[in-house]
Scaffold this active site. Structure first.
Site, short mmCIF file in Angstrom:
data_model
loop_
_atom_site.label_atom_id
_atom_site.label_comp_id
_atom_site.label_asym_id
_atom_site.label_seq_id
_atom_site.Cartn_x
_atom_site.Cartn_y
_atom_site.Cartn_z
CG HIS A 126 -0.27 -0.08 2.52
ND1 HIS A 126 0.17 -1.28 3.04
CD2 HIS A 126 0.06 0.87 3.44
CE1 HIS A 126 0.73 -1.07 4.22
NE2 HIS A 126 0.69 0.24 4.48
CG HIS A 160 0.89 5.40 4.22
ND1 HIS A 160 0.12 5.36 5.35
CD2 HIS A 160 1.61 4.26 4.22
CE1 HIS A 160 0.38 4.24 6.02
NE2 HIS A 160 1.29 3.56 5.35
P1 AMP Z 1 1.92 0.55 7.41
O1 AMP Z 1 2.52 0.92 8.73
O2 AMP Z 1 2.58 1.23 6.25
O3 AMP Z 1 1.83 -0.97 7.23
O4 AMP Z 1 0.47 1.14 7.41
C1 AMP Z 1 -0.66 0.44 7.80
C2 AMP Z 1 -1.75 1.45 7.99
O5 AMP Z 1 -2.99 0.77 7.98
C3 AMP Z 1 -1.67 2.23 9.31
O6 AMP Z 1 -1.48 3.61 9.04
C4 AMP Z 1 -3.02 1.94 9.98
O7 AMP Z 1 -3.56 3.08 10.62
C5 AMP Z 1 -3.87 1.49 8.80
N1 AMP Z 1 -4.97 0.59 9.15
C6 AMP Z 1 -4.95 -0.45 10.02
N2 AMP Z 1 -6.15 -1.05 10.06
C7 AMP Z 1 -6.95 -0.38 9.19
C8 AMP Z 1 -8.31 -0.51 8.79
N3 AMP Z 1 -9.11 -1.47 9.28
N4 AMP Z 1 -8.80 0.37 7.89
C9 AMP Z 1 -8.01 1.36 7.39
N5 AMP Z 1 -6.72 1.52 7.72
C10 AMP Z 1 -6.20 0.67 8.61
#
Ligand code: AMP
Ligand code: ZN
Length: 137
Positions: free
Chosen positions: A99, A101
């Site tokens: 993903h 951001h």
């Molecule tokens: P990363 O640290 O790059 O793996 O980012 C994962 C992101 O997913 C974090 O910023 C979380 O806040 C986000 N996240 C976790 N669970 C969910 C969810 N159910 N819906 C939307 N975002 C989420």
């Protein structure tokens, strides 16, 4: 992937604020936004991180990031964006489904990505650049 959180959102087993979806890409709001409008853009195909994506997904994700980034700027009146993809735990990756951001940025919004600078030893940067260059041949 059965137990992957983002695959579950893609299959609509878990709700999310979806802002964009087509046959290969989905984008939804981060549940813990750094700023309002913080969005995660990803391929629907499961892969662990951006470096493991196939070329089609990479193309589609880049185009989607551009399109969605522009829409987020307009919708939030952001003056800038940070576009980040964390790869592996050491870099802060928590969800192991590729993903990107998109974080809208505003003047004096309190977010600070500034890091401590490192310095190369004499000749070290040339050696490292040449090692990477060789690996890319
Ligand atoms: P990363 O640290 O790059 O793996 O980012 C994962 C992101 O997913 C974090 O910023 C979380 O806040 C986000 N996240 C976790 N669970 C969910 C969810 N159910 N819906 C939307 N975002 C989420
Ligand atoms: Zn997944």
């Amino acid at each position: 992937m059965k137990d992957c959180l983002f695959c579950k959102i893609i299959r609509k087993e878990i709700p999310a604020d979806i802002v964009y979806e087509d046959k290969s890409i989905i984008a939804f709001f981060d549940i813990n936004p750094a700023n309002k409008g913080h969005t995660l853009v990803m391929p629907k195909n499961h892969s662990n991180n951006l470096l493991e994506d196939n070329e089609d997904d990479l193309k589609n994700i880049s185009l989607a990031v551009k399109k969605i980034g522009n829409a987020i700027m307009k919708a939030t009146n952001a003056e800038g964006l940070n576009i980040i993809s964390n790869i592996n735990s050491v870099a802060g990756q928590v969800v192991f489904h590729t993903h990107v951001h998109i974080i809208p940025r505003f003047k004096d919004d309190g977010i600070n990505f500034k890091v401590q600078r490192r310095y190369y030893d004499e000749g070290e940067s040339k050696k490292l650049a040449s090692k990477i260059k060789t690996l890319l041949k």
